[in-house]
Each structure stands twice: as structure tokens, then as C-alpha cells.
Design a protein around this motif. Sequence first.
Motif, mmCIF file in Angstrom:
data_model
loop_
_atom_site.group_PDB
_atom_site.id
_atom_site.type_symbol
_atom_site.label_atom_id
_atom_site.label_comp_id
_atom_site.label_asym_id
_atom_site.label_seq_id
_atom_site.Cartn_x
_atom_site.Cartn_y
_atom_site.Cartn_z
ATOM 1 N N UNK A 135 0.797 -1.170 -0.009
ATOM 2 C CA UNK A 135 -0.143 0.002 0.007
ATOM 3 C C UNK A 135 0.852 1.164 -0.077
ATOM 4 N N UNK A 136 0.417 2.510 -0.430
ATOM 5 C CA UNK A 136 1.207 3.762 -0.393
ATOM 6 C C UNK A 136 1.555 4.112 0.907
ATOM 7 N N UNK A 137 0.688 3.653 1.805
ATOM 8 C CA UNK A 137 0.941 4.214 3.190
ATOM 9 C C UNK A 137 1.970 3.273 4.000
ATOM 10 N N UNK A 138 2.417 2.195 3.247
ATOM 11 C CA UNK A 138 3.469 1.185 4.026
ATOM 12 C C UNK A 138 4.725 2.024 4.247
ATOM 13 N N UNK A 139 5.002 1.663 5.653
ATOM 14 C CA UNK A 139 6.267 2.378 6.049
ATOM 15 C C UNK A 139 7.600 1.521 5.507
ATOM 16 N N UNK A 140 8.374 2.376 5.204
ATOM 17 C CA UNK A 140 9.848 1.821 4.329
ATOM 18 C C UNK A 140 10.806 1.251 5.217
ATOM 19 N N UNK A 141 11.228 1.975 6.230
ATOM 20 C CA UNK A 141 12.381 1.683 6.936
ATOM 21 C C UNK A 141 11.949 1.071 8.586
ATOM 22 N N UNK A 142 12.907 0.601 9.425
ATOM 23 C CA UNK A 142 12.567 0.189 10.503
ATOM 24 C C UNK A 142 12.115 -1.259 10.611
ATOM 25 N N UNK A 143 12.142 -1.871 11.783
ATOM 26 C CA UNK A 143 11.779 -3.507 11.716
ATOM 27 C C UNK A 143 10.484 -3.701 11.408
ATOM 28 N N UNK A 144 9.574 -2.744 11.176
ATOM 29 C CA UNK A 144 8.154 -2.931 10.766
ATOM 30 C C UNK A 144 7.949 -2.542 9.054
ATOM 31 N N UNK B 153 22.321 2.727 15.317
ATOM 32 C CA UNK B 153 21.265 2.988 15.455
ATOM 33 C C UNK B 153 21.017 4.249 16.105
ATOM 34 N N UNK B 154 21.905 4.567 17.125
ATOM 35 C CA UNK B 154 21.537 5.760 18.008
ATOM 36 C C UNK B 154 21.729 7.113 17.160
ATOM 37 N N UNK B 155 22.558 6.843 15.959
ATOM 38 C CA UNK B 155 22.835 8.067 15.131
ATOM 39 C C UNK B 155 21.579 8.091 13.983
ATOM 40 N N UNK B 156 20.755 7.216 14.163
ATOM 41 C CA UNK B 156 19.746 7.225 13.046
ATOM 42 C C UNK B 156 18.573 8.442 13.322
ATOM 43 N N UNK B 157 18.115 9.171 12.100
ATOM 44 C CA UNK B 157 17.168 10.086 12.520
ATOM 45 C C UNK B 157 16.016 9.344 12.909
ATOM 46 N N UNK B 158 15.359 9.639 13.909
ATOM 47 C CA UNK B 158 14.108 8.759 13.991
ATOM 48 C C UNK B 158 12.734 9.179 13.225
ATOM 49 N N UNK B 159 12.976 10.077 12.425
ATOM 50 C CA UNK B 159 11.957 10.672 11.447
ATOM 51 C C UNK B 159 12.077 9.713 10.275
ATOM 52 N N UNK B 160 13.122 9.080 10.203
ATOM 53 C CA UNK B 160 13.226 7.921 8.984
ATOM 54 C C UNK B 160 12.019 7.009 8.929
ATOM 55 N N UNK B 161 11.462 6.506 10.139
ATOM 56 C CA UNK B 161 10.760 5.479 10.487
ATOM 57 C C UNK B 161 9.220 5.936 9.845
ATOM 58 N N UNK B 162 9.156 7.275 9.718
ATOM 59 C CA UNK B 162 7.834 7.856 9.037
ATOM 60 C C UNK B 162 7.983 7.816 7.678
ATOM 61 N N UNK B 163 8.952 7.721 6.826
ATOM 62 C CA UNK B 163 8.859 7.684 5.460
ATOM 63 C C UNK B 163 7.932 6.301 5.030
ATOM 64 N N UNK B 164 6.923 6.911 4.012
ATOM 65 C CA UNK B 164 6.100 5.948 3.359
ATOM 66 C C UNK B 164 6.518 5.930 1.921
ATOM 67 N N UNK B 165 5.995 4.676 1.389
ATOM 68 C CA UNK B 165 6.159 4.454 -0.010
ATOM 69 C C UNK B 165 5.491 5.689 -0.790
#
Length: 713
Positions: free
Chosen positions: A129-138, A149-161
Motif C-alpha cells: 500500500x502507498x502508506x506502507x512504512x519503508x524503514x525500521x523493523x516493521x 542505530x543511535x545515530x539514525x534520524x528517528x523521522x526515517x521511520x515515518x517515511x512511506x512509499x
Amino acid sequence: MELRVLQPIGSILVSAALMMLVGFSQGAMKNAGKVSSKPRQESDFDPTERTFPETLALDSKMSAFLRDNHYTGATLGVARGDQVRYTQGYGQTDEGAPMRPTTLLPISSLSKTITAVAVLKMVEAGDLELTDQVFGSDGILSSFRPSDKMGMDPRLLDITVEHLLHHTAGWSQSTPRLYDPMMNSVYLSRGHDVIDIAKEMRLEHDLSPDDVITYMMMQPLDNPPGIQYQYSNFGYCVLGRVIEHISGKSYASFIRSQILEPLGMWHTRISPKSSSQSRHNNHIPVLHFFEGGIPLSDVRPDVTAKSYKLLDSTLGWWSTVYDLMRFVTGLTSGMLLNPKTLELLTKHPEAPVSEHRDTWHGLGVQANEDATWWQIGDPHDDEIILFHQQSLTPPKSRQSRFRKPPAESWSWLVILSDNNRKNLRQTFTQILSSVTQWPADNLLIEDCSENPIRGSQKHSTLMNSHVGEGHFPLFLNAVSRLSFYPVWISAYNINQKTYLATILKRDTENSYQVSNSVTKSELINLRTDNLLDSMYLNFVTSYNSHNSDGGIRYSAIFSQTPSRNTKFGIGESLDDFSASLDEVAGKHMPTTQSVASLDGVGHFTYSLSDHKVYSWKSFPNLTLDQLELQIRMNAKTDQVLSYLDSYTHHGDVLFSAVFGPARAGKWQVQTEVRQNELSDQIATLQGLHFRPRLVVGYECKGHPCFVIMWKKH
């Protein structure tokens, strides 16, 4: 087992037309039937193809635009509805070759449109789906993990397709010392002060897409996802890996099976197809800046494939005008996506990105409220634009935008051989809108045939002598879009590559299925399965396939027309073949008699006619000289070449031939026709109302040569 010549079977038939071996003079044939062209100067922007009365003014405007704006050349394609009405080339490529609609060129950011359509195919299939999360464990790319992992921008987990498709994932290409990570080797080659990603990651190889993604996961985003549009080549690199992880295939393999093959885009590929094309501009793989051509990487034997692999889903595709017109007409006519999914192509980004804007970036294209979408090239590369307007009268609502294109919808493509930062959409909309009447013929078949088509009478028979084995299925889909299907197939090998020569006829009444590069067991099963669907085996040939390490493979034509053969043999020995002939007492002539040699043993694939023929001869292992002699001798007894195949046995080229009774009409046979002579000779014979009956390729001194039989209509 050594092959031997079979004894001629049968007696002489009394009446038939005489067939003769024709030896054409190269000088007389050289320019016959071909549009003349004068030597080209740098400032010459005349059309490179034959034009039409309806397009003379357009050609003049195109030439003037190129001259006045300092371009060296361009190619053009125009479609009305799903019919390609005009294609043309002007001027020259960077290398000084004529710019033609068949010229294979890098298509820059149109690669992103192809990638976006592939993602929509997955959405339509329910795979994502277009709303699927791209990065992260899910996320889809959960296997990608930053080193810290401590240096990763947490907003990266909000990126969708959808963020990746809209260029709203949060990356900017203007961040100092990084800029566009996909162009890292370009910047370094130019001497710019940028981070050396490969050095930072301590890599000992050229950057790969996975390397760049892993590195970028450690970099902070420039903006929160979904807030601001910022053009990103890197975002489409990520989409390429999304496609790979969801499909389980390489990106290029998925695009081939889901887009190129269904649409018949048989020229399109990642990277150029030859070393000369891989040196596009300045003889090395480059991208274009104001300062000039910048190499993608160091010049090494393996660098081209790696460079284009890095850019695959963002800038990596090469194509032709014809293939891109197949893409846009096939896409908008529903060959790839249903209307609901196709609507997503022009989807607005979520607010606030597209608020108060009449134009926005959809999914791999730009769009506006006038039922129009288009895509332009990357700023680094030559200018290109693909444009589609669903109706010349804008629809009243967006719901009516993507239905099967009516006759008044139109699409066009322009590829230029430089980048002068022009407003291509406005300029070429004005130029092309000035044409009030387009040629009537659909030109989408032109690149599939060596017969001259443009400006001549309509044809029901086409020929192509040189289609790569791997591209043959795509080629067949291309011709079938205009209801052309093969009635003859012959394979041959040149320089460790397998090619197929084919003759096609137009048939709007019957269904066809062509199987290529199948094994013996697969062919036997196909024949059984197709019989259940009332599809009959009408033609079969065998060959040694270099794509299968020299193993024997088969091409077969099935159709709804009942077979006129009483028996088939697939991969049999010479003794079995001879026994089959003895079984019918020589009264049923072979309609096919293909031979493939493996480990010095001949394997026969054949079919016998279902009706009795009392006058025919079979020769399974003739040399070229012997073949020419038999053609002359049999012509004197009113027998003609009814079947021919070539193969290599112990390093020698041999021919398997069948001669049968000649029917009324005039026949001509050419031997030792070089490929560079083919188009001229076809034009001449076509002008004399001859049509190809069979074509067989073989290797002569490292080059392809052909035996062609023609019949006058």
C-alpha cells in the motif's frame, strides 16, 4: 553419428513456375528503393526519416527550433489515442550519427515514471500500500540497518512509499558536502568538495544501491516526511529496492516481466547494449552538466554495468521513441493498470505540499487540473519530455480523466541531444498543436520490420532478420499489438549470441501462441495442453541456444487454424527421421525439417504434410555451394525450395532443405545477403511486389548472412 545426405525421394512434377537463383548486383541494389540523404553537416537538422505532406510544416518548425537553440539533434513521437501517428528524427547524436526514432538513448528521469508504474502494479495486486512504512523493523526494507542505530534520524521511520513517489520523504539534494548521493562519483570526478561515500564506508568496490541506502540511513533528514517537495534521485533508488524486496526479483527483472514484456518494449534496457553506446558522449559513461560531460566512474571494463545498476530505478533506463510510445499508449489504454489504479498516477501529495497549486508532482509524473501529466529529464542529463493529455477538451471532473483514451487524447515525446534548460512542455505543445491533420497510418510497427512501411501501401507481411533470443518474446508482443503474428521462425548464432529471423503476417481472425526457447519436454507438454484448447501446432524449429549454454531449444507456433501436418518429430535421430519417411512410403513431404547438432550428433525436428505429395526431395546437410546448385537444378524440374534451416556441425555451416512442387507464380531466392545490404534489397523486391516466403540466417566470417526466398503477389 555423422550426418549424411538423404537420397532424393519422388519423381518429377509436370507443370509449375520456374524458380531461379537471383544474383543481384551490389551497385544496382545499393540505393534502390531507399530515401536519399545528403551528407550531413553539423548545422543540418533535416528529418532523418521519410516525412509526410501533413508534417512538412512541423518538420520545418522542429529544425528551426533545434538550430535557433543550439541543439545538435532530436527525436519525436506523437500519438492520437492509442495510435502512433508520427515519429521522426532530426540532426545528429553527440557522436555524429543520424538521430532516428530507433536510436537507443538514455531516458533520464522517465526511468522514475517506469518505477512508479511498477509500484502501482504492486498496489493493484495487493502486494503493498502507498502508506506502507519503508524503514525500521516493521518496514519493507527492515533488512537495512544503520551501523549505529543511535545515530539514525528517528523521522526515517515515518517515511512511506507514497513519500518516496512524491519526492516528499525529507531528503534535499542541496545539502553541502553531500548533495545528491546518487551523483557522488560524478562530483568526485569533477573535483567538487563532497563526501566520498565509498571512502567513508571503507568500501573496495563501486557504490551499489544498497551501499548508498545504508549510508543515507545515518544522515539526518532535511525536513520531516510529507511536509515539503524536494526532488530526490535517492528516493527512487529506495523505491527500486522496495520493488526487489516485495517481488523477490531483481528490479530489472520485475520491470521486464511486468511492464516491458506486456507492452512489447523490446529495445528498452538498463544501460546501453553495446560498448559504443555505453560511451555516450566523450566515449565514457557520463552525465551532463553546464561544464560538460562528467564520467560516472573510472574507465574500467566492469564500470558501465555497475554505474547503471546504481542508477537503475532513478536514471538507468535506455529506450527508443517507439518503445516509449508503446509505454504511454499502453499505459493510458489500460494494458498495465485498471482505471482506478491509473488515477493514482496523478494523485495529489497530502497537504501542505500541494495546497494552492495548479501543478503538482504525482507518482513519477507531474500533473495539473487540465487532465494532463508529463515527465521531464533530470537536470544532469539531456533534455527529454513525455507528455499526455487525456482529452483536448479538459474533463469536468477528475473521475473521467483515466478511461480508455478517446481518439482526441494525445501523447507526445521529445528527446533532445543537449540540455539548454528550455520550457519543453510549453514550446512543443505550441509546435505540435499547429498540426491540424496527422498521417492516418499507425506507425508503431515500423521498428519491428525491415520492410519499408512509411509512405507505402499497407502490408500484410513483415520480416525481421535479427532479433536477439532474449528479446524475442517482447518483440512478439510488440507486433501482436497490431495483430501481426509469426508464420516463419529460424534461429542462428553469431559471435556466441543467438538471433531469430521471422516472417509475420497480419491476422485479425485467429488466436496465436508462440513458444520460444523451450526444451523438448516443455514443447511436448505445450502441444498436449494446447490441443485441449483447440490450439494446433503449425510450425516448429530447433536450434542451439547460447542463452542455454549451447543446448537444443525449440520455437513453436500454435494457432486456431487446424494443423496441415500428419506427424511431428521432436529432437529425433537421423535413423528415426528416416524411418518416419519410410513409414509413409515417401508420400508425405516434410513441411519442416530442422536440424540441431549437439556433441557431433544431429537431432531432427520435423513435420510431415497431411496430404500426399509425390514429387519432393529432402537434403539434411548441404553446404552453401551445394544448396545453390540444388536450387538451380530443381528449378529446371519445376521444384522450389519449400523449407530451409541452417545449423553448425563440427564448425561448418550446413543447410537442411526440402524441395517440393512449385505453385503458380514467380519465385526468387537470394543467398549470401549481408545484413547491411538487406534493407536496400528488401525495398527493391517489395517495389516489385515480392513478399518474403522464408528467411534463414547463418554466420559468414563473423557476420550474419541470409538466404531469403521471395514470392511475387
